[in-house]
Design a protein around this motif. Structure first.
Motif, PDB file in Angstrom:
ATOM      1  N   UNK A   1     -10.896  -4.293  -1.883  1.00 40.80           N
ATOM      2  CA  UNK A   1     -11.345  -3.736  -3.156  1.00 40.80           C
ATOM      3  C   UNK A   1     -10.270  -2.783  -3.713  1.00 40.80           C
ATOM      4  N   UNK A   2      -9.701  -1.970  -2.846  1.00 37.92           N
ATOM      5  CA  UNK A   2      -8.640  -1.039  -3.257  1.00 37.92           C
ATOM      6  C   UNK A   2      -7.420  -1.830  -3.733  1.00 37.92           C
TER       7      UNK A   2
ATOM      8  N   UNK B   1     -13.342   5.050  -5.738  1.00 34.53           N
ATOM      9  CA  UNK B   1     -13.144   4.103  -4.629  1.00 34.53           C
ATOM     10  C   UNK B   1     -12.316   4.724  -3.501  1.00 34.53           C
ATOM     11  N   UNK B   2     -11.219   5.394  -3.844  1.00 37.21           N
ATOM     12  CA  UNK B   2     -10.377   5.982  -2.795  1.00 37.21           C
ATOM     13  C   UNK B   2     -11.108   7.138  -2.102  1.00 37.21           C
TER      14      UNK B   2
ATOM     15  N   UNK C   1     -13.497   5.642   0.301  1.00 40.58           N
ATOM     16  CA  UNK C   1     -12.774   5.090   1.444  1.00 40.58           C
ATOM     17  C   UNK C   1     -12.339   6.196   2.411  1.00 40.58           C
TER      18      UNK C   1
ATOM     19  N   UNK D   1     -15.538   7.323   4.249  1.00 42.29           N
ATOM     20  CA  UNK D   1     -15.854   6.298   5.262  1.00 42.29           C
ATOM     21  C   UNK D   1     -15.005   6.429   6.512  1.00 42.29           C
TER      22      UNK D   1
ATOM     23  N   UNK E   1     -13.265  -3.130   2.050  1.00 44.59           N
ATOM     24  CA  UNK E   1     -12.964  -1.912   1.304  1.00 44.59           C
ATOM     25  C   UNK E   1     -11.489  -1.879   0.875  1.00 44.59           C
ATOM     26  N   UNK E   2     -10.597  -2.255   1.799  1.00 44.51           N
ATOM     27  CA  UNK E   2      -9.157  -2.278   1.467  1.00 44.51           C
ATOM     28  C   UNK E   2      -8.868  -3.371   0.444  1.00 44.51           C
TER      29      UNK E   2
ATOM     30  N   UNK F   1       0.828  -1.209   0.000  1.00 41.53           N
ATOM     31  CA  UNK F   1       0.000   0.000   0.000  1.00 41.53           C
ATOM     32  C   UNK F   1       0.865   1.263   0.000  1.00 41.53           C
TER      33      UNK F   1
ATOM     34  N   UNK G   1       1.574   0.831  -4.396  1.00 41.06           N
ATOM     35  CA  UNK G   1       0.343   1.499  -4.825  1.00 41.06           C
ATOM     36  C   UNK G   1       0.560   3.015  -4.892  1.00 41.06           C
TER      37      UNK G   1
END
Lengths: 252, 252
Positions: free
Chosen positions: B239-240, A243-244, A247, A250, B236-237, A166, A170
């Protein structure tokens, strides 16, 4: 202490050089690719071979090969004795069980690219071994090449490796997307560097969660929708943006 | 040159201080929040007001407020004359048309957080104005507070802002996820810092695309599946992880 290094990729190359420079004897480089084996062997004053049958006897065997090749090359190494150590973030220490008597792990938490030197002194090394004596040997070796040596269990190391994907892989991909977006507007990636540096510097005083900025954390849907519109020609990036952003919302 | 600063958030605060320190007169701070207005006014030796009706006459009005409040406060400012400048990445220069005679933009490409000082000298400032004379005025002001002043059209600036969201806001969110993953293994975020720093340092010699490392670029589905398994409790993570890995694979 005689060390045989198995592998000649990015990790193997940087690690063999660091071990050599710390004054240990790298006696042999083992690699399927003759050219790489020769080149690395030359730079650390070692012998080389492409054949597992010709692996020399040593105190430590360090395997820095792809995860998929790891088990096979450990099995093919004819020497049972000595300390057998892998450098893979995601592989368990237990893979040595039943194959070698003494197993260990030395995981450098860093991203290595060809043609980009790194200073091993600053790289966190995570060590693990099947017995206390071997852990001491690994600590001695690791401390000679880095100032940041930690013990970590296989489970901890696997979480580390996941977190590193991550934080590094990423993140780097987001930089690549940002670079493409700037390229479309004839702006060099260079201008983003102070922003990126500050994003990291901030984490020294604020946790990443506390330091979050941008339209998503402000729930500024007006700006987010404008950005999504600009990404119409890039559905994949649009999906990543959505999506990010969700997130972040959230999480705050 | 008399400057009135409208806003008292992170951007307004850092910018007003930089302008003051560069030797310009910040004559007044305008903010809906009395406490913030007073505090910022005190630190730059300015007057303050919470009422748009009481905005003083000035050479330059700089609006650093949320995008959603921007148009209204520009309209409420009773002064037609003077140069009216906003600092928003995603807002066009054209929003001044029909409201004020002279409009401009001064966009600092940086992330600002309360309680974290930044050195304005290193921050890229992107300027734009509706006429050449005002562009010169903005260049003078911008050059006094930063060494990196660029001209950019509204369209370029919007691409910049979008790229910055990927390179900074989303990157920071990935750091927050990495921190949570490490927290579950009792490991401090600190250990990731050399890795993160190297990820950025690499972009000086390799483009982000060239410098990509990790399981996705190696198409190492074995490791990726192990990571996805570890994220079962965090859909969620997961999915990321899946989306960014697919995007890296697509891109290589």
């Amino acid at each position: 202490m005689k060390v045989v290094c198995i592998g000649s990729g990015n990790v193997a190359t940087h690690l063999a050089k660091a071990i050599h420079e710390a004054g240990f004897t790298v006696s042999q480089i083992v690699s399927r690719t003759e050219e790489n084996a020769k080149k690395l062997a030359l730079s650390v004053n070692a012998e080389w071979t492409t054949s597992p049958d010709d692996i020399e006897e040593a105190d430590i065997y360090i395997y820095s090969v792809s995860d998929s090749a790891l088990c096979e090359i450990i099995r093919l190494n004819p020497h049972k004795e000595g300390l057998h150590v892998h450098t893979a973030g995601s592989m368990s220490l237990s893979l040595f069980a039943d194959i070698k008597e003494r197993g260990g792990v030395l995981y450098p938490l860093q991203t290595f690219s060809k043609g980009k030197a790194v200073d091993f002194k600053d790289i966190p090394l995570f060590i693990e071994a099947s017995n206390a004596n071997d852990l001491n040997i690994l600590r001695e070796l690791a401390s000679a090449i880095s100032n940041k040596v930690y013990e970590a269990s296989s489970a901890q190391r696997q979480q580390l490796h996941l977190a590193a994907v991550f934080a590094c892989n990423f993140t780097n991909h987001l930089f690549a997307i940002a670079e493409s977006i700037l390229h479309e507007a004839d702006i060099p990636f260079e201008v983003l560097r102070p922003l990126i540096q500050e994003t990291i510097d901030k984490t020294a005083t604020l946790s990443p969660r506390e330091g979050q900025t941008g339209p998503a954390v402000r729930k500024d849907f007006n700006v987010m929708n404008k950005h999504l519109d600009k990404l119409t020609d890039h559905p994949r990036w649009q999906e990543i943006y959505r999506l990010l952003s969700e997130s972040i919302i959230d999480n705050h």
